[in-house]
Design a protein around this motif. Structure first.
Motif, mmCIF file in Angstrom:
data_model
loop_
_atom_site.group_PDB
_atom_site.id
_atom_site.type_symbol
_atom_site.label_atom_id
_atom_site.label_comp_id
_atom_site.label_asym_id
_atom_site.label_seq_id
_atom_site.Cartn_x
_atom_site.Cartn_y
_atom_site.Cartn_z
ATOM 1 N N ARG A 51 -0.556 -3.776 -13.689
ATOM 2 C CA ARG A 51 0.052 -4.705 -12.726
ATOM 3 C C ARG A 51 1.537 -4.427 -12.518
ATOM 4 O O ARG A 51 2.005 -4.306 -11.378
ATOM 5 N N LEU A 81 2.178 -1.228 -10.720
ATOM 6 C CA LEU A 81 1.794 -1.335 -9.311
ATOM 7 C C LEU A 81 2.883 -2.053 -8.514
ATOM 8 O O LEU A 81 3.252 -1.620 -7.410
ATOM 9 N N ASP A 104 0.171 -3.404 1.137
ATOM 10 C CA ASP A 104 0.955 -2.171 1.039
ATOM 11 C C ASP A 104 1.455 -1.714 2.401
ATOM 12 O O ASP A 104 1.954 -0.592 2.529
ATOM 13 N N SER A 144 -4.401 0.959 -6.814
ATOM 14 C CA SER A 144 -4.313 -0.349 -7.469
ATOM 15 C C SER A 144 -5.339 -0.510 -8.586
ATOM 16 O O SER A 144 -5.177 -1.351 -9.467
#
Length: 403
Positions: free
Chosen positions: A241, A244, A272, A236
């Motif tokens: 963004r 991800l 996650d 991350s």
């Protein structure tokens, strides 16, 4: 009971026929909870008052992550059927060049005299209907309570000369009462779709059944299925963004589908990580089958992530590694939270244990670990890795990896 078609040997006036249809719609029809059944009941009653319908359809826009419309069809002599249109149909020529798209764009009702229109007609559908013997096709928008045309209703006939003034008047005066009934049915479907999407099918069914109070729930036995991406914090920090989010969505698609396809229930995503359950019930054979399905889902998820990683490698994207832990035990399945904000999930020592177990996937460089409780249920052989200390758990537990 179908409405009378005549009074003293004469056909009912259009106003009287429409009134009998509205009385049915506002009375007995309110108990109908399926749009197809409603359509079939209406078709029989329309024919009884002299409206020669041969085909009726309702096209209903959906509040659903995957569906654009549900289309319901009634055909004389064939009964009803339903077709679910995916979201991407909205951009296809099939939909764009259709009367339904015209209605959804805000246009009003339309009538097409197919006997006297020359091919090719305005829409390809009209040519298809004419080839099937349809002489007249009419379509109406059905407004929702918000005032938007979220539904379209069509009526087709094979009668020579098409619909007359009386038949169209009956339909015009009846359909405004049809719209709110379909909307009521649709609101329930929307609620089910939303609950299925956000809390899962089984949990959603319990919420709809009234399990909406703090503490509502039950103790169940289940296989707990927990997975987590390795080194996600570092990932991350390096990905933008959007990249991800795309990575998370791609990963979850790989692991969610096998769980659901094999009868599991995805309960929650935590960053996650993902928690799912495979309920255990029935005799020993049924319990072994459920445990095997949980393992099969884990293996299918591993294969799908491997295939996904192969595609990512071609684009230079980082490879995703993850671990899965499988455990079996009793959990409280129900509502936790505060008075105004609840979460329908599972809690208990078994949940704590499965989340701690997954960390050993990374320590042992393996994709899957299982507890003794799970291995005792599952017919597939495993090998013991000995007793291991889990963070926050008082006693060491024996863990296993695939043989």
């Amino acid at each position: 009971m179908t409405p009378p078609s005549q009074v003293a040997g004469r056909p009912l006036s259009a106003a009287a026929a429409a009134a009998t249809l509205r009385a049915w719609l506002l009375g007995p029809a309110r108990a109908i909870d399926d749009t197809g059944d409603l359509l079939a009941g209406l078709a029989v009653r329309l024919q009884a008052v002299g409206v020669p319908v041969w085909r009726l359809t309702v096209h209903n826009r959906q509040l659903h992550p995957l569906l654009f419309t549900r289309a319901y069809y009634w055909v004389d002599g064939k009964g009803t059927s339903q077709v679910q249109r995916p979201r991407d149909v909205e951009g296809t020529n099939f939909f764009i060049n259709s009367p339904v798209a015209r209605v959804f764009a805000g246009h009003g009702p339309a009538r097409y005299d197919l006997e006297h229109m020359v091919a090719p007609r305005e829409f390809p559908l009209l040519d298809d209907l004419a080839a099937d013997g349809i002489t007249h096709y009419a379509i109406w928008p059905l407004d929702s309570s918000e005032g938007t045309a979220a539904m379209a209703f069509t009526a087709s006939t094979r009668q020579a000369g098409g619909y007359g003034k009386r038949a169209l008047t009956i339909l015009d005066q009846t359909l405004p009462v049809v719209a709110p009934l379909i909307e009521l049915i649709q609101r329930r479907l929307n609620a089910i779709a939303i609950l299925d999407t956000y809390v899962g099918h089984h949990a959603g069914a319990k919420v709809l059944a009234g399990s909406i109070h703090l503490g509502d729930g039950e103790t169940i036995e289940a296989v707990l299925w927990y997975c987590d991406i390795r080194d996600f914090t570092a990932l991350s920090e390096t990905l933008q963004r959007d990249a991800l989010i795309d990575t998370l969505n791609g990963f979850f698609e790989c692991v969610v589908d096998p769980v659901q396809e094999l009868g599991g229930e995805v309960l929650k995503f935590v960053g996650d990580a993902m928690l799912a359950i495979f309920p255990l019930s029935g005799d020993s054979r049924a319990r072994r089958t459920a445990a095997q399905k949980a393992l099969d889902a884990a293996n299918a998820a591993r294969r799908r992530v491997e295939e996904w990683n192969t595609g990512r490698a071609g684009g230079g994207a980082p490879q995703i590694r993850f671990g899965i832990a499988l455990h079996a035990g009793d959990v409280m399945y129900g509502n936790i939270g505060g008075d105004g904000r609840l979460d329908f999930t599972v809690i208990g020592p078994a949940v704590n244990r499965v989340t701690r177990m997954e960390k050993f996937c990374s320590a042992w460089n393996t994709a899957l670990v299982a507890s003794a409780e799970f291995v005792a249920l599952c017919p597939t052989p495993f090998q013991s890795r000995g007793e291991c200390a889990l963070r926050g758990i008082a006693r060491p537990v024996e863990l296993f990896t695939p043989a």
